[in-house]
Design a protein around this motif. Structure first.
Motif, PDB file in Angstrom:
ATOM      1  N   ASP A 175     -20.685 -20.237 103.710  1.00 26.64           N
ATOM      2  CA  ASP A 175     -20.782 -18.830 103.320  1.00 26.64           C
ATOM      3  C   ASP A 175     -21.408 -17.996 104.434  1.00 26.64           C
ATOM      4  O   ASP A 175     -21.032 -16.832 104.640  1.00 26.64           O
ATOM      5  N   HIS A 176     -22.387 -18.567 105.149  1.00 27.36           N
ATOM      6  CA  HIS A 176     -23.008 -17.845 106.259  1.00 27.36           C
ATOM      7  C   HIS A 176     -22.003 -17.613 107.395  1.00 27.36           C
ATOM      8  O   HIS A 176     -22.031 -16.568 108.047  1.00 27.36           O
ATOM      9  N   VAL A 177     -21.142 -18.589 107.628  1.00 28.76           N
ATOM     10  CA  VAL A 177     -20.122 -18.436 108.672  1.00 28.76           C
ATOM     11  C   VAL A 177     -19.136 -17.343 108.275  1.00 28.76           C
ATOM     12  O   VAL A 177     -18.745 -16.500 109.092  1.00 28.76           O
ATOM     13  N   LEU A 213     -15.968 -27.421  94.799  1.00 29.93           N
ATOM     14  CA  LEU A 213     -16.008 -27.222  96.246  1.00 29.93           C
ATOM     15  C   LEU A 213     -15.605 -25.805  96.633  1.00 29.93           C
ATOM     16  O   LEU A 213     -14.553 -25.312  96.231  1.00 29.93           O
ATOM     17  N   ASN A 214     -16.456 -25.159  97.403  1.00 28.69           N
ATOM     18  CA  ASN A 214     -16.159 -23.871  98.011  1.00 28.69           C
ATOM     19  C   ASN A 214     -17.093 -23.702  99.208  1.00 28.69           C
ATOM     20  O   ASN A 214     -17.850 -24.621  99.549  1.00 28.69           O
ATOM     21  N   CYS A 215     -17.056 -22.544  99.841  1.00 28.82           N
ATOM     22  CA  CYS A 215     -17.873 -22.349 101.043  1.00 28.82           C
ATOM     23  C   CYS A 215     -19.359 -22.459 100.752  1.00 28.82           C
ATOM     24  O   CYS A 215     -20.136 -22.872 101.624  1.00 28.82           O
ATOM     25  N   SER A 216     -19.773 -22.101  99.543  1.00 29.07           N
ATOM     26  CA  SER A 216     -21.198 -22.133  99.225  1.00 29.07           C
ATOM     27  C   SER A 216     -21.704 -23.541  98.959  1.00 29.07           C
ATOM     28  O   SER A 216     -22.920 -23.757  98.896  1.00 29.07           O
ATOM     29  N   LEU A 257     -12.566 -18.548 105.970  1.00 27.86           N
ATOM     30  CA  LEU A 257     -13.020 -18.622 107.357  1.00 27.86           C
ATOM     31  C   LEU A 257     -12.148 -17.776 108.285  1.00 27.86           C
ATOM     32  O   LEU A 257     -12.641 -17.221 109.274  1.00 27.86           O
ATOM     33  N   MET A 258     -10.858 -17.644 107.971  1.00 30.22           N
ATOM     34  CA  MET A 258      -9.930 -16.941 108.851  1.00 30.22           C
ATOM     35  C   MET A 258      -9.865 -15.441 108.588  1.00 30.22           C
ATOM     36  O   MET A 258      -9.510 -14.672 109.488  1.00 30.22           O
ATOM     37  N   GLN A 259     -10.216 -15.022 107.327  1.00 29.12           N
ATOM     38  CA  GLN A 259     -10.097 -13.582 107.036  1.00 29.12           C
ATOM     39  C   GLN A 259     -11.202 -13.053 106.110  1.00 29.12           C
ATOM     40  O   GLN A 259     -11.120 -11.928 105.615  1.00 29.12           O
ATOM     41  N   ASN A 260     -12.214 -13.878 105.854  1.00 26.38           N
ATOM     42  CA  ASN A 260     -13.389 -13.498 105.047  1.00 26.38           C
ATOM     43  C   ASN A 260     -13.127 -13.406 103.549  1.00 26.38           C
ATOM     44  O   ASN A 260     -14.027 -13.028 102.796  1.00 26.38           O
TER      45      ASN A 260
END
Length: 305
Positions: A175-177, A213-216, A257-260
């Motif tokens: 999530d920070h990325v 599973l997700n970015c967080s 990651l590629m488009q937020n």
């Protein structure tokens, strides 16, 4: 972010991760300290200094005592019962706050208590708390897992109402990325996804499915090491074969990651021109729809590095 070296890793450059120095005074109903001290810059300073002992004994010291008789069994007193959880870890029947000092709590793949040992090593550690009703199930999962891209638990602490796990402190999630204004470079994106796929492939080989599973829920160290977290959510895979739902997190994380953000109800990139320097990234997103294994996706990811 910039490539660390030829390895598949990214590196976050920071000057310092400050810790808290004020003591915690209050406890909540679950035993976790609730008063969060204020952040202060600078490293932690030990409260006392070790002094080198003279090799020549003092006259005041009594002479050495010789114990007669056969050798006896050694036992540690007051440490609680120890059960192995595999890979060198143990379950201790005691509170972690007898050994560790809390500095603050934050959200890193769930609530985590950031702490150091009350004495000895000042290395920063992460402690997570779970209901005691889930203790046997979580310990069972921990005994089944050991992989560099899956969170590793060093020790567990068990009290009458809670299970606590002790692990390395990773200060970032994906999530920070995603929140960064700059998008990852292609080599950084490949490093993240390659490690993530390694962790997913390992979980599948152990017959586990991770439904949250997700970015967080993916941790990242300052050296760019990726670790799948929230392993308490893992369940035994039914049927043993990978399903389309297993690949959905790969699509979502890649799009973010590629488009937020991730597209709703479909898989794709809205601004492919941004990634014209790396058409393999676009190909990878498409491959997540039809892939039948994580190894198949890795073959698409490998040429970026």
């Amino acid at each position: 972010m910039r490539p660390l070296d030829e390895k598949r890793a990214t590196k976050i450059q920071v000057d310092q991760v400050p810790l808290l120095q004020q003591p915690v005074h209050k406890n909540d109903a679950d035993g976790l300290p609730t008063t969060k001290p204020k952040l202060t810059p600078g490293p932690l300073q030990p409260s006392s200094h070790l002094k080198k002992r003279s090799t020549t004994p003092s006259h005041a010291e009594p002479p050495s005592k010789v114990i007669q008789g056969p050798p006896g069994n050694l036992a540690l007193q007051g440490t609680g019962r120890l059960d192995s959880i595999g890979t060198g870890g143990f379950v201790r029947d005691e509170s972690p706050w007898d050994t560790f000092k809390l500095y603050y709590e934050c959200d890193l793949a769930g609530t985590v208590a950031v702490c150091v040992r009350s004495s000895g090593s000042r290395a920063v550690r992460a402690i997570r708390q779970y209901p005691i009703q889930d203790a046997d199930r979580i310990i069972g999962i921990l005994r089944s897992l050991s992989h560099q891209n899956v969170v590793s638990i060093w020790e567990c602490f068990r009290t009458s109402d809670s299970l606590y796990t002790l692990s390395k402190f990773d200060p970032l999630t994906l999530d920070h990325v995603v929140a960064c204004k700059a998008f990852p470079e292609p080599v950084e994106l490949a490093a993240i996804m390659s490690q993530f796929l390694d962790g997913l492939s390992y979980l599948a080989a152990q017959n586990f499915h991770h439904p949250s599973l997700n970015c967080s829920s993916v941790l990242m160290s300052l050296e760019g090491e990726i670790r799948i977290a929230r392993i308490d959510c893992c369940v035994i895979r039914q049927g043993g074969r990978l399903q389309p739902s297993d690949f959905a997190p790969v699509s979502i994380i890649m799009m973010e990651l590629m488009q937020n953000y991730a597209k709703e109800g479909t898989v794709g990139i809205d601004n492919p021109d941004r990634w014209e320097i790396c058409p393999a990234a676009i190909e990878f997103v498409s491959a997540t729809i039809s892939a039948s294994s994580f190894e198949e996706l890795k073959k698409v990811c490998d040429p970026w590095v």
